[in-house]
Design a protein around this motif. Sequence first.
Motif, PDB file in Angstrom:
ATOM      1  N   THR A   1       0.833  -1.193   0.000  1.00 59.30           N
ATOM      2  CA  THR A   1       0.000   0.000   0.000  1.00 59.30           C
ATOM      3  C   THR A   1       0.876   1.254   0.000  1.00 59.30           C
ATOM      4  O   THR A   1       2.003   1.241   0.501  1.00 59.30           O
ATOM      5  CB  THR A   1      -0.924   0.029   1.224  1.00 59.30           C
ATOM      6  N   TYR A   2       0.355   2.301  -0.584  1.00 58.73           N
ATOM      7  CA  TYR A   2       1.030   3.597  -0.600  1.00 58.73           C
ATOM      8  C   TYR A   2      -0.052   4.666  -0.655  1.00 58.73           C
ATOM      9  O   TYR A   2      -1.252   4.370  -0.749  1.00 58.73           O
ATOM     10  CB  TYR A   2       1.978   3.710  -1.800  1.00 58.73           C
ATOM     11  N   LEU A   3       0.352   5.920  -0.583  1.00 57.53           N
ATOM     12  CA  LEU A   3      -0.588   7.027  -0.686  1.00 57.53           C
ATOM     13  C   LEU A   3      -0.353   7.768  -2.002  1.00 57.53           C
ATOM     14  O   LEU A   3       0.792   8.046  -2.366  1.00 57.53           O
ATOM     15  CB  LEU A   3      -0.421   8.004   0.476  1.00 57.53           C
ATOM     16  N   HIS A   4      -1.441   8.071  -2.687  1.00 60.98           N
ATOM     17  CA  HIS A   4      -1.361   8.891  -3.894  1.00 60.98           C
ATOM     18  C   HIS A   4      -1.921  10.267  -3.549  1.00 60.98           C
ATOM     19  O   HIS A   4      -3.105  10.415  -3.226  1.00 60.98           O
ATOM     20  CB  HIS A   4      -2.168   8.287  -5.043  1.00 60.98           C
ATOM     21  N   SER A   5      -1.064  11.274  -3.580  1.00 59.70           N
ATOM     22  CA  SER A   5      -1.482  12.649  -3.293  1.00 59.70           C
ATOM     23  C   SER A   5      -2.038  13.237  -4.577  1.00 59.70           C
ATOM     24  O   SER A   5      -1.279  13.615  -5.470  1.00 59.70           O
ATOM     25  CB  SER A   5      -0.287  13.460  -2.777  1.00 59.70           C
ATOM     26  N   HIS A   6      -3.340  13.318  -4.655  1.00 60.38           N
ATOM     27  CA  HIS A   6      -3.982  13.670  -5.929  1.00 60.38           C
ATOM     28  C   HIS A   6      -4.049  15.172  -6.168  1.00 60.38           C
ATOM     29  O   HIS A   6      -4.018  15.619  -7.317  1.00 60.38           O
ATOM     30  CB  HIS A   6      -5.391  13.085  -5.983  1.00 60.38           C
ATOM     31  N   MET A   7      -4.115  15.959  -5.099  1.00 63.81           N
ATOM     32  CA  MET A   7      -4.341  17.393  -5.310  1.00 63.81           C
ATOM     33  C   MET A   7      -3.788  18.194  -4.145  1.00 63.81           C
ATOM     34  O   MET A   7      -3.941  17.812  -2.980  1.00 63.81           O
ATOM     35  CB  MET A   7      -5.842  17.647  -5.475  1.00 63.81           C
ATOM     36  N   LEU A   8      -3.134  19.308  -4.474  1.00 63.07           N
ATOM     37  CA  LEU A   8      -2.698  20.278  -3.468  1.00 63.07           C
ATOM     38  C   LEU A   8      -2.984  21.663  -4.015  1.00 63.07           C
ATOM     39  O   LEU A   8      -2.614  21.975  -5.148  1.00 63.07           O
ATOM     40  CB  LEU A   8      -1.212  20.123  -3.146  1.00 63.07           C
ATOM     41  N   ALA A   9      -3.662  22.472  -3.230  1.00 67.36           N
ATOM     42  CA  ALA A   9      -4.033  23.822  -3.661  1.00 67.36           C
ATOM     43  C   ALA A   9      -3.721  24.823  -2.561  1.00 67.36           C
ATOM     44  O   ALA A   9      -3.901  24.528  -1.377  1.00 67.36           O
ATOM     45  CB  ALA A   9      -5.524  23.888  -4.009  1.00 67.36           C
ATOM     46  N   VAL A  10      -3.264  25.997  -2.968  1.00 68.34           N
ATOM     47  CA  VAL A  10      -3.022  27.105  -2.047  1.00 68.34           C
ATOM     48  C   VAL A  10      -3.625  28.359  -2.658  1.00 68.34           C
ATOM     49  O   VAL A  10      -3.389  28.654  -3.841  1.00 68.34           O
ATOM     50  CB  VAL A  10      -1.511  27.319  -1.774  1.00 68.34           C
ATOM     51  N   ARG A  11      -4.406  29.069  -1.870  1.00 65.90           N
ATOM     52  CA  ARG A  11      -4.998  30.321  -2.343  1.00 65.90           C
ATOM     53  C   ARG A  11      -3.905  31.283  -2.787  1.00 65.90           C
ATOM     54  O   ARG A  11      -2.840  31.361  -2.184  1.00 65.90           O
ATOM     55  CB  ARG A  11      -5.852  30.923  -1.229  1.00 65.90           C
ATOM     56  N   HIS A  12      -4.196  32.046  -3.857  1.00 63.89           N
ATOM     57  CA  HIS A  12      -3.179  32.866  -4.533  1.00 63.89           C
ATOM     58  C   HIS A  12      -2.397  33.753  -3.568  1.00 63.89           C
ATOM     59  O   HIS A  12      -1.162  33.804  -3.613  1.00 63.89           O
ATOM     60  CB  HIS A  12      -3.841  33.721  -5.604  1.00 63.89           C
TER      61      HIS A  12
ATOM     62  N   LEU B   1       3.886  27.526   2.200  1.00 62.80           N
ATOM     63  CA  LEU B   1       2.712  26.798   2.684  1.00 62.80           C
ATOM     64  C   LEU B   1       2.521  25.467   1.962  1.00 62.80           C
ATOM     65  O   LEU B   1       2.131  24.470   2.584  1.00 62.80           O
ATOM     66  CB  LEU B   1       1.463  27.662   2.537  1.00 62.80           C
ATOM     67  N   GLY B   2       2.809  25.426   0.656  1.00 62.58           N
ATOM     68  CA  GLY B   2       2.700  24.158  -0.063  1.00 62.58           C
ATOM     69  C   GLY B   2       3.639  23.115   0.521  1.00 62.58           C
ATOM     70  O   GLY B   2       3.270  21.955   0.696  1.00 62.58           O
ATOM     71  N   ARG B   3       4.847  23.524   0.840  1.00 63.62           N
ATOM     72  CA  ARG B   3       5.817  22.609   1.455  1.00 63.62           C
ATOM     73  C   ARG B   3       5.341  22.150   2.825  1.00 63.62           C
ATOM     74  O   ARG B   3       5.494  20.973   3.187  1.00 63.62           O
ATOM     75  CB  ARG B   3       7.183  23.285   1.559  1.00 63.62           C
ATOM     76  N   ARG B   4       4.759  23.053   3.602  1.00 66.79           N
ATOM     77  CA  ARG B   4       4.235  22.665   4.919  1.00 66.79           C
ATOM     78  C   ARG B   4       3.143  21.606   4.788  1.00 66.79           C
ATOM     79  O   ARG B   4       3.081  20.655   5.585  1.00 66.79           O
ATOM     80  CB  ARG B   4       3.668  23.887   5.644  1.00 66.79           C
ATOM     81  N   LEU B   5       2.298  21.757   3.796  1.00 67.37           N
ATOM     82  CA  LEU B   5       1.246  20.759   3.590  1.00 67.37           C
ATOM     83  C   LEU B   5       1.842  19.407   3.216  1.00 67.37           C
ATOM     84  O   LEU B   5       1.395  18.361   3.707  1.00 67.37           O
ATOM     85  CB  LEU B   5       0.277  21.233   2.510  1.00 67.37           C
ATOM     86  N   LYS B   6       2.869  19.413   2.348  1.00 71.00           N
ATOM     87  CA  LYS B   6       3.504  18.151   1.983  1.00 71.00           C
ATOM     88  C   LYS B   6       4.192  17.510   3.191  1.00 71.00           C
ATOM     89  O   LYS B   6       4.117  16.283   3.378  1.00 71.00           O
ATOM     90  CB  LYS B   6       4.536  18.363   0.868  1.00 71.00           C
ATOM     91  N   LEU B   7       4.839  18.302   4.020  1.00 69.90           N
ATOM     92  CA  LEU B   7       5.514  17.740   5.196  1.00 69.90           C
ATOM     93  C   LEU B   7       4.499  17.199   6.203  1.00 69.90           C
ATOM     94  O   LEU B   7       4.765  16.191   6.874  1.00 69.90           O
ATOM     95  CB  LEU B   7       6.407  18.797   5.842  1.00 69.90           C
ATOM     96  N   ALA B   8       3.343  17.840   6.303  1.00 68.47           N
ATOM     97  CA  ALA B   8       2.286  17.310   7.166  1.00 68.47           C
ATOM     98  C   ALA B   8       1.790  15.970   6.628  1.00 68.47           C
ATOM     99  O   ALA B   8       1.515  15.040   7.413  1.00 68.47           O
ATOM    100  CB  ALA B   8       1.139  18.313   7.259  1.00 68.47           C
ATOM    101  N   GLN B   9       1.676  15.861   5.315  1.00 64.48           N
ATOM    102  CA  GLN B   9       1.314  14.571   4.719  1.00 64.48           C
ATOM    103  C   GLN B   9       2.364  13.510   5.063  1.00 64.48           C
ATOM    104  O   GLN B   9       2.020  12.376   5.410  1.00 64.48           O
ATOM    105  CB  GLN B   9       1.213  14.698   3.199  1.00 64.48           C
ATOM    106  N   ARG B  10       3.628  13.868   4.948  1.00 64.30           N
ATOM    107  CA  ARG B  10       4.702  12.910   5.238  1.00 64.30           C
ATOM    108  C   ARG B  10       4.652  12.456   6.686  1.00 64.30           C
ATOM    109  O   ARG B  10       4.756  11.251   6.978  1.00 64.30           O
ATOM    110  CB  ARG B  10       6.064  13.541   4.928  1.00 64.30           C
ATOM    111  N   ASP B  11       4.499  13.390   7.624  1.00 68.27           N
ATOM    112  CA  ASP B  11       4.465  13.031   9.044  1.00 68.27           C
ATOM    113  C   ASP B  11       3.336  12.043   9.321  1.00 68.27           C
ATOM    114  O   ASP B  11       3.525  11.032  10.019  1.00 68.27           O
ATOM    115  CB  ASP B  11       4.279  14.282   9.897  1.00 68.27           C
TER     116      ASP B  11
END
Length: 275
Positions: A84-95, A102-112
Motif C-alpha cells: 500500500t502507498y498514498l497517492h497525493s492527488h491534489m494540493l491547492a493554495v490560495r493565490h 505553505l505548499g511545502r508545509r502541507l507536503k511535510l504534514a502529509q509525510r508526518d
Amino acid sequence: MSDHASPKPAAAHSIEVRHCHEVSEFKACVDLQREVWSFADADLIPVRMFVVASKIGGQVIGAFAGETLVGFALSIPGSRDGHTYLHSHMLAVRHQYRNAGLGRRLKLAQRDDAIARRFELMEWTFDPLEIKNAYLNIEKLGAIVRRYTINQYGMSSSPLQGGLPTDRCVAEWWLSSARVRDLLEYAKRPVFESETKISVPAAVADWKSDPAMRNHAREIQLANREQFLSAFSRGLAVLGYERDSEGNGSFLLGHSPEQYGFRSAAGRETAASCK
C-alpha cells in the motif's frame, strides 16, 4: 500593493495545518479548487470524494487562517505489487498565500502522517512544464521521477493547462529513504552524476496562456515528452532540478546511487514496479 497580494512570512507561520473532518471543510476544499484552477464542474473533485478519502485511510489536510481554508492536500490509498502507498492527488493554495512555504508545509504534514501510519511511499503527478512546482518536488522535498504519462487526465477545462495534453511526471516520495531524510533533516542535497538534462524555458508559462504562442509550448512539451520516455527506458531517473538566473529550469537525470523500493517482511528492500 495590498496586503492580500503578497502575504508576509509571519502570516504564513500563523496558519494552522491540520486534518479536515467536517463536511463544511470539504465543501471549502471544493470551492478552493474552483478558485485555483477555474475547473468546469465536471473536472472538480466532489465533496463525497473528500469524505471517502478521510474515511478509508487517505488524507484531507487543510491550512487555515483563522476559520478560513487557504490551502489543502488530498491523498487516497493505493496498492502496487502487494504494497500500500498514498497517492497525493491534489494540493491547492490560495493565490495570496503562495510563495511563503505553505505548499511545502502541507507536503511535510502529509509525510508526518504517512510515516506515523507506516506508509513508505507517497506519489503524485505534476506538469513538467511548471518550473516552480518541479523545483519544490525534487529539490525541496526529495522526490524522484521514473515515469511519464501522456495526457493522463484527458483534456482539461482549466485555463492553466493552456489547451495542452495533460502530460505528467510521476513523483515518487520515498518517505524514509536516505535521500529524503538527509534533505529534510540535515539540508544535505543528494550527490549523483548527472548524465543528461531536460530543459524547460521560463517563457513556457506565458506561451501556454497566449493562444498566439501556444504552439511554442506544445513543441516544448512534445520534445520533452520524447526525452523523458527515452531516458526512463534507459533506466535513468530524475534526481535533481536546477534553475538559472533567468528562471529557466532543467531536470537532471542519472542513475540513482540509492535503491528505492518497498521493504519486505524480512526488512530487505524490494524494487518498486514502475508501471
